[in-house]
Write an enzyme that holds these catalytic residues in place. Structure first.
Site, PDB file in Angstrom:
ATOM      1  N   ASP A  62      -7.485   8.531  -0.103  1.00  0.00           N
ATOM      2  CA  ASP A  62      -8.245   7.375   0.683  1.00  0.00           C
ATOM      3  C   ASP A  62      -8.034   7.619   2.414  1.00  0.00           C
ATOM      4  O   ASP A  62      -8.581   6.916   2.977  1.00  0.00           O
ATOM      5  CB  ASP A  62      -7.586   6.079   0.605  1.00  0.00           C
ATOM      6  CG  ASP A  62      -8.376   5.333  -0.580  1.00  0.00           C
ATOM      7  OD1 ASP A  62      -9.474   5.966  -1.141  1.00  0.00           O
ATOM      8  OD2 ASP A  62      -7.893   4.178  -1.086  1.00  0.00           O
ATOM      9  N   SER A 115      -7.977   0.908   3.287  1.00  0.00           N
ATOM     10  CA  SER A 115      -8.358   0.591   2.063  1.00  0.00           C
ATOM     11  C   SER A 115      -9.602  -0.279   2.403  1.00  0.00           C
ATOM     12  O   SER A 115      -9.971  -0.991   3.452  1.00  0.00           O
ATOM     13  CB  SER A 115      -7.672   0.011   1.372  1.00  0.00           C
ATOM     14  OG  SER A 115      -7.951  -0.842   0.020  1.00  0.00           O
ATOM     15  N   SER A 116     -10.473  -0.702   1.265  1.00  0.00           N
ATOM     16  CA  SER A 116     -11.527  -1.818   1.081  1.00  0.00           C
ATOM     17  C   SER A 116     -11.349  -2.765   0.419  1.00  0.00           C
ATOM     18  O   SER A 116     -11.904  -3.712   0.235  1.00  0.00           O
ATOM     19  CB  SER A 116     -12.848  -0.928   0.562  1.00  0.00           C
ATOM     20  OG  SER A 116     -13.470  -0.014   1.505  1.00  0.00           O
ATOM     21  N   GLU A 145      -6.037   4.009  -7.186  1.00  0.00           N
ATOM     22  CA  GLU A 145      -7.199   4.609  -6.327  1.00  0.00           C
ATOM     23  C   GLU A 145      -8.220   4.922  -7.313  1.00  0.00           C
ATOM     24  O   GLU A 145      -9.014   3.945  -7.878  1.00  0.00           O
ATOM     25  CB  GLU A 145      -6.927   5.754  -5.650  1.00  0.00           C
ATOM     26  CG  GLU A 145      -7.472   6.034  -4.332  1.00  0.00           C
ATOM     27  CD  GLU A 145      -8.945   6.088  -4.357  1.00  0.00           C
ATOM     28  OE1 GLU A 145      -9.689   6.487  -3.327  1.00  0.00           O
ATOM     29  OE2 GLU A 145      -9.793   5.944  -5.355  1.00  0.00           O
ATOM     30  N   GLU A 196      -3.671   8.225  -4.170  1.00  0.00           N
ATOM     31  CA  GLU A 196      -4.112   7.389  -2.794  1.00  0.00           C
ATOM     32  C   GLU A 196      -4.125   8.291  -1.488  1.00  0.00           C
ATOM     33  O   GLU A 196      -5.080   8.082  -0.846  1.00  0.00           O
ATOM     34  CB  GLU A 196      -2.989   6.431  -2.598  1.00  0.00           C
ATOM     35  CG  GLU A 196      -3.545   5.038  -1.998  1.00  0.00           C
ATOM     36  CD  GLU A 196      -4.441   4.266  -3.007  1.00  0.00           C
ATOM     37  OE1 GLU A 196      -5.513   4.247  -2.654  1.00  0.00           O
ATOM     38  OE2 GLU A 196      -3.888   4.126  -4.015  1.00  0.00           O
ATOM     39  N   ARG A 202       0.868  -1.372  -0.196  1.00  0.00           N
ATOM     40  CA  ARG A 202      -0.091  -0.172  -0.002  1.00  0.00           C
ATOM     41  C   ARG A 202       0.953   1.315   0.131  1.00  0.00           C
ATOM     42  O   ARG A 202       1.886   1.212   0.500  1.00  0.00           O
ATOM     43  CB  ARG A 202      -0.974   0.229   1.208  1.00  0.00           C
ATOM     44  CG  ARG A 202      -1.921   1.232   1.415  1.00  0.00           C
ATOM     45  CD  ARG A 202      -3.091   1.077   0.466  1.00  0.00           C
ATOM     46  NE  ARG A 202      -4.006   1.785   0.792  1.00  0.00           N
ATOM     47  CZ  ARG A 202      -5.036   2.256   0.028  1.00  0.00           C
ATOM     48  NH1 ARG A 202      -5.056   1.889  -1.347  1.00  0.00           N
ATOM     49  NH2 ARG A 202      -6.283   2.874   0.462  1.00  0.00           N
ATOM     50  N   GLY A 261     -13.752  -1.837  -7.082  1.00  0.00           N
ATOM     51  CA  GLY A 261     -15.283  -1.373  -6.768  1.00  0.00           C
ATOM     52  C   GLY A 261     -15.225  -0.224  -5.553  1.00  0.00           C
ATOM     53  O   GLY A 261     -16.243  -0.342  -5.070  1.00  0.00           O
ATOM     54  N   GLY A 262     -13.846   0.360  -4.935  1.00  0.00           N
ATOM     55  CA  GLY A 262     -13.979   1.352  -3.844  1.00  0.00           C
ATOM     56  C   GLY A 262     -14.596   0.596  -2.760  1.00  0.00           C
ATOM     57  O   GLY A 262     -14.443  -0.641  -2.547  1.00  0.00           O
ATOM     58  N   THR A 297      -9.588   0.375  -9.496  1.00  0.00           N
ATOM     59  CA  THR A 297      -8.874  -0.816  -8.896  1.00  0.00           C
ATOM     60  C   THR A 297      -9.144  -1.753  -9.851  1.00  0.00           C
ATOM     61  O   THR A 297      -9.925  -1.749 -10.912  1.00  0.00           O
ATOM     62  CB  THR A 297      -9.202  -1.015  -7.402  1.00  0.00           C
ATOM     63  OG1 THR A 297      -9.091   0.145  -6.837  1.00  0.00           O
ATOM     64  CG2 THR A 297      -8.609  -2.177  -6.893  1.00  0.00           C
TER      65      THR A 297
END
Length: 587
Positions: free
Chosen positions: A447, A472-473, A427, A444, A120, A493-494, A407
């Site tokens: 986020d 993050s998800s 992102e 990023e 990340r 997909g966020g 993503t």
């Protein structure tokens, strides 16, 4: 007996493919069903793919073929993932690449261990908590925060891939770069999805370097089928192939990255020292149980697997298999579990090197049973309140980060039984829009929570701090049966990634669907706001019944990119999301 495939999403038959530019690494060009001109704007039918020994699934046929070629040479899942990712950077630049980061979950057959690698991005050393606040202390509009140098965090992807390859690669590092290098030099056909996104993006043409590559001299986006070459990216990859990731994080490439960020009209604060100091991190996976299976995924700074495990833990006390997919009861219970999980996510999860994340307490079976008991069988709670597993909630502020649906995701299994699931990102769509050395830089930093305190003055866990990794998800996950991989899954997909992955897991584990059928299911769920139903599917008809149960319903586009593999006694089964251009291929 397996349930019949959900027909609502199989709306378009595959039709003739795009022009294909061959390269020496490709065994055969994609067949007509591999690339569908309707992919960018509609659903394309997919068939379950079976293979006896190895499999590769990614968001683009060219990328999947690159990974498959490495597996055919006897390469490992890490080798395949690296080759696939580099081609994705080229052909799907809006979603991921070396200017961004990733989370990797890896099963090693040699010692039956699951390992996770965190590449990340990190905040620059000069970053401050009020980065995205205006003069009055209010969050900037997202469009003002994202398309500039201030949104760029330190890229991590190449350090993560290098770390994984040193431990688990079999083929030479340089060989893994050849598919992307050859394709960048010879060119690839612009896909329908890429063309549509270029045509719809207003910020990208405003960046001179990006406009010169992605658009024709008259300013129009390159048409579908246009052969797009990227020799600058090929030169970047050649340097990293021969010199390792150091070629990216030090020297001329690093200087060009910093110059692009600091030279932007709204400059960022990324420095050469930030790049040189970046390290990818091995982390412990987060794991939980569901209906006799063990599920493991990436831990913090990702909130994805924690939230998925929370949803499943809350649902386990209900007979979900008796509620057929596509029914109001199935959507109701699933959405209520989502409300509960997202309520916790907004308070507790951040970079564990900066904030203590109560992972064990959040996944405690007794806590999840108690949370699940809040779900009423005939009435929605509309908005769930967070739980307080350790009695510390009052000291925390609520996160207000906005995660947008870009993503990419890939999964692989090799002939030795190693398995990999990896979610990768820059992102939002086309990241920061800053194009340098043939690739895009991430955005990023957005986020992080834009506010570092809530209205009551409590600090937000996911606030900006120097060197910190944003929450993050992304939810690359692996399901084990009897200690061995059974199911690999993940999605872009966020924040909706959490619902996409959970839906697919429920489809396989509760509804006994094959992986392709589970992916095909219409997307639905709640992120502790509306109950969202995928537009253009049979779920739209459920809106009146759900509204009578108190659900605030929203019909919306739900563009997932779920990819998965199931491993059973018969071999491997792979599925690719019909909403994108992906391909499952194996041998």
């Amino acid at each position: 007996m397996r349930l019949r495939r959900h027909a609502a999403l199989l709306l378009a038959a595959a039709i003739a493919g795009l022009p294909f530019v061959s390269a020496s690494w490709a065994r055969t060009p994609p067949a007509a069903e591999d690339i569908n001109p309707e992919a960018a704007s509609g659903v394309q039918a997919r068939q379950l793919v079976r293979a006896p020994h190895f499999m590769m699934v990614s968001a683009n046929p060219l990328a999947s073929r690159a990974g498959e070629a490495m597996l055919r040479r006897g390469g490992s899942v890490v080798d395949a993932a690296i080759a696939t990712q580099l081609v994705l950077n080229l052909v799907e630049p809006q979603s991921s690449g070396i200017g961004g980061g990733a989370f990797m979950v890896l099963y090693s057959a040699a010692d039956s261990q699951i390992r996770t690698i965190d590449s990340r991005e990190t905040a620059p050393a000069a970053a401050r908590p009020d980065r995205f606040l205006d003069a009055e202390g209010k969050p900037l509009p997202f469009v003002q925060a994202v398309n500039n140098g201030m949104s760029v965090a330190v890229p991590g992807l190449l350090r993560g891939l290098e770390l994984a390859h040193k431990a688990h690669g079999k083929l030479p590092w340089a060989d893994l770069f050849q598919p992307a290098i050859e394709l960048a030099e010879s060119g690839f056909a612009v896909s329908p999805r890429l063309h549509l996104l270029l045509a719809g993006n207003k910020a990208l043409p405003q960046q001179a370097a990006a406009a010169a590559y992605f658009y024709a001299p008259d300013g129009t986006p390159w048409p579908v089928g246009h052969v797009l070459k990227n020799p600058e990216f090929a030169r970047t990859l050649r340097a990293v192939a021969t010199q390792g990731a150091d070629a990216f994080y030090q020297g001329d490439i690093a200087r060009d990255i910093v110059a692009a960020v600091q030279g932007h009209e709204k400059p960022g604060d990324l420095t050469l020292a930030d790049l040189a100091d970046y390290r990818a991190k091995p982390r412990d996976p987060v794991c939980g149980a569901y209906r006799g299976y063990q599920l493991c995924g990436m831990g913090p700074p990702s909130s994805g697997p924690i939230a998925v495990l929370q949803m499943l833990g809350e649902l386990e006390q209900f007979p979900l298999s008796s509620y057929a997919p596509g029914t109001a009861q199935a959507v109701h219970y699933f959405s209520e579990a989502g409300r509960l999980a997202f309520a916790d996510r907004d308070f507790y999860v951040a970079d564990p090197d900066f904030v203590r994340v109560p992972v064990r307490a959040l996944l405690d079976p007794a806590y999840l049973r108690a949370r699940g008991a809040l779900i009423q069988p005939d009435r929605s709670m509309k908005v769930a309140l967070p739980g307080d597993p350790e009695g510390k909630l009052l000291s925390l502020g609520k996160d207000n980060a906005l995660e947008v649906p870009s993503t990419s995701h890939l999964v692989a299994v090799d002939a030795q039984g190693n398995a990999l699931t990896m979610t990768t990102t820059i992102e939002s769509e086309f990241g920061s829009k800053i194009f340098v050395r043939g690739f895009l830089l991430n955005n990023e930093m957005t986020d992080f929570s834009s506010s570092f305190k809530d209205p009551e003055g409590r600090l937000v866990a996911n606030r900006i701090e120097p060197g910190k990794r944003p929450r993050s998800s992304m939810a690359p996950m692996m399901v084990l049966r009897d200690g061995k991989p059974y199911l690999l899954v993940g999605s872009p997909g966020g924040s909706a990634i959490i619902n996409y992955v959970a839906k697919t897991l429920v489809g396989v584990l509760d509804w006994n669907l094959d992986i392709q059928s589970a992916i095909d299911l219409p997307n639905f769920g709640s992120r502790n706001k509306e109950t969202e139903l995928e537009k253009g599917t049979a779920l739209e008809a459920l809106a009146p019944e759900l509204e009578r149960m108190g659900h605030p319903v929203r019909i919306t586009e739900f563009p997932s990119g779920i990819h998965g593999i199931v491993i059973d006694a018969k071999g491997l089964e792979g599925g690719a999301d019909p909403r994108r251009e992906g391909l499952a291929v194996g041998g």
